[in-house]
Design an enzyme around this catalytic site. Structure first.
Site, PDB file in Angstrom:
ATOM      1  N   ARG A 173       0.808  -1.195  -0.021  1.00  0.00           N
ATOM      2  CA  ARG A 173      -0.048  -0.024   0.122  1.00  0.00           C
ATOM      3  C   ARG A 173       1.081   1.296  -0.068  1.00  0.00           C
ATOM      4  O   ARG A 173       1.885   1.308   0.388  1.00  0.00           O
ATOM      5  CB  ARG A 173      -0.884   0.002   1.182  1.00  0.00           C
ATOM      6  CG  ARG A 173      -2.194  -0.871   1.146  1.00  0.00           C
ATOM      7  CD  ARG A 173      -3.099  -0.622  -0.010  1.00  0.00           C
ATOM      8  NE  ARG A 173      -4.311  -1.349  -0.039  1.00  0.00           N
ATOM      9  CZ  ARG A 173      -4.445  -2.394  -0.952  1.00  0.00           C
ATOM     10  NH1 ARG A 173      -3.593  -3.005  -1.542  1.00  0.00           N
ATOM     11  NH2 ARG A 173      -5.535  -3.143  -0.936  1.00  0.00           N
TER      12      ARG A 173
ATOM     13  N   GLU B 210      -3.759   7.564  -5.016  1.00  0.00           N
ATOM     14  CA  GLU B 210      -4.432   6.897  -6.065  1.00  0.00           C
ATOM     15  C   GLU B 210      -5.826   7.292  -6.490  1.00  0.00           C
ATOM     16  O   GLU B 210      -6.581   7.484  -5.662  1.00  0.00           O
ATOM     17  CB  GLU B 210      -4.360   5.306  -5.439  1.00  0.00           C
ATOM     18  CG  GLU B 210      -2.751   4.936  -5.731  1.00  0.00           C
ATOM     19  CD  GLU B 210      -3.053   3.208  -5.388  1.00  0.00           C
ATOM     20  OE1 GLU B 210      -3.926   2.714  -5.711  1.00  0.00           O
ATOM     21  OE2 GLU B 210      -2.072   2.771  -4.883  1.00  0.00           O
TER      22      GLU B 210
ATOM     23  N   HIS C 230      -1.201   0.112 -10.034  1.00  0.00           N
ATOM     24  CA  HIS C 230      -1.852  -0.900  -9.209  1.00  0.00           C
ATOM     25  C   HIS C 230      -2.402  -1.944  -9.877  1.00  0.00           C
ATOM     26  O   HIS C 230      -3.564  -2.297  -9.782  1.00  0.00           O
ATOM     27  CB  HIS C 230      -3.044  -0.012  -8.286  1.00  0.00           C
ATOM     28  CG  HIS C 230      -3.305  -0.784  -6.977  1.00  0.00           C
ATOM     29  ND1 HIS C 230      -3.496  -0.175  -5.916  1.00  0.00           N
ATOM     30  CD2 HIS C 230      -3.256  -2.009  -6.533  1.00  0.00           C
ATOM     31  CE1 HIS C 230      -3.775  -0.726  -4.656  1.00  0.00           C
ATOM     32  NE2 HIS C 230      -3.338  -2.116  -5.169  1.00  0.00           N
TER      33      HIS C 230
END
Length: 323
Positions: free
Chosen positions: A238, A267, A286
């Site tokens: 993360r 993000e 991602h």
């Protein structure tokens, strides 16, 4: 109430009222596969639009869709939105499936790409440039540190070990784990001095494989990164684990020679982020561990079998830790 007692009660609840609520946040392409699985296991599937009726199992990523369910299953590996919001008696499980192996392949690919200067040779090829100067050198160091020794970190360690990497894990418990040459405790924050006494080669690769929890936010501190000398940092966990300013400073001071980021603090990463403009940074959107419908179904089926057998599922999340 013990976990064993909770699991036994849940097994009985599923026998009496085998109702599954499929949240409206579940990917449309997965819904048919999950519904077919539920029917094959004698479970009645409903949607969030059905009101006034409790469901024993909720498949969702949002607390609102989980309300009243004794068991909640996340179709993703991340549970940061669910874990803090659920009552302590609720069983929370998550999906990992084939994700660890695919993430390990991602890390392997980018570790090799950076070492072999593939970006340079792709650019040379596009410009018809033959430049054999400064070829990729054999690795002078093959030590790797993986922060986080869960399913993702373990798969990464196993994969990099096949290339001869000496892999050290950092975890909350410091408990030894077979794929790692050594595992050290994280403590409150990673202690850079703990790395000084490691037997083995210098550290060339630093992999972050951490979930998002209050404890892991900002866990990778400037002081920790200063313990490294020109390391290749890869983050597949993360983005909150390392602040953008902390990372940029570590790059500017040479403690990080390159950063490959599949996750970022923000993000989606906005076009104004300075990360886009650093040649020492590679960003992917991602994508290292995309969840497949088959992963969700397999994870649900394994957890259901364990619950029906009165066993706490191996995919269960500790709500107080968030993983």
């Amino acid at each position: 109430m013990s976990a064993e007692h909770t699991t036994a009660d849940l097994a009985e609840a599923l026998r009496i009222s085998p109702t599954v609520r499929l949240g409206d946040d579940v990917e449309p392409g997965w819904r048919d596969a999950i519904a077919a699985w539920a029917r094959s296991r004698d479970l009645e599937i409903t949607g969030p639009e059905v009101t006034g009726r409790a469901a024993t199992l909720a498949i969702t990523t949002t607390p609102g869709n989980a309300a009243g369910a004794a068991w909640v299953h996340s179709p993703y590996a991340g549970v940061e939105h669910l874990a803090p919001a659920l009552p302590g008696h609720v069983l929370l499980t998550r999906t990992t499936g084939t994700m660890p192996q695919r993430i390990a392949e991602y890390v392997l690919a980018w570790v090799l790409a950076e070492r072999w200067q593939t970006a340079r040779y792709v650019a040379d090829s596009a410009s018809a440039t033959w430049d054999p100067s400064d070829p990729p050198a054999p690795p002078g160091r093959n030590g790797t540190v993986v922060v986080g020794t869960g399913a993702m970190g373990t798969a990464i360690a196993r994969t990099l070990a096949t290339l001869g990497h000496h892999v050290t894990g950092l975890s909350r418990s410091g408990r030894p784990d077979a794929p790692f040459d050594a595992v050290l405790p994280l403590g409150g924050t990673p202690d850079p001095s703990a790395l000084d006494g490691l037997d083995g080669p210098g550290v060339d690769v630093l992999v972050l494989a951490l979930p998002h929890t209050p404890q892991t936010t900002g866990l990778i501190t400037p002081e920790f990164l200063r313990a490294f000398d020109g390391v290749h940092l890869v983050n597949i966990g993360r983005g909150s684990a390392v602040r953008t300013d902390t990372l940029l400073d570590a790059i500017a001071t040479g403690h990080v020679r390159h950063a490959t980021l599949d996750v970022t603090e923000e993000e989606p990463l906005g076009p104004s982020s300075p990360l886009w403009r650093r040649p020492e940074v590679t960003i992917t959107p991602h994508v290292s561990g995309l969840t497949l419908p088959s992963d969700v179904v397999a994870g649900l089926d394994a957890a259901l079998s364990q619950v029906r057998a009165g066993v706490r599922p191996t995919s269960a999340v500790a709500l107080d830790r968030g993983y």
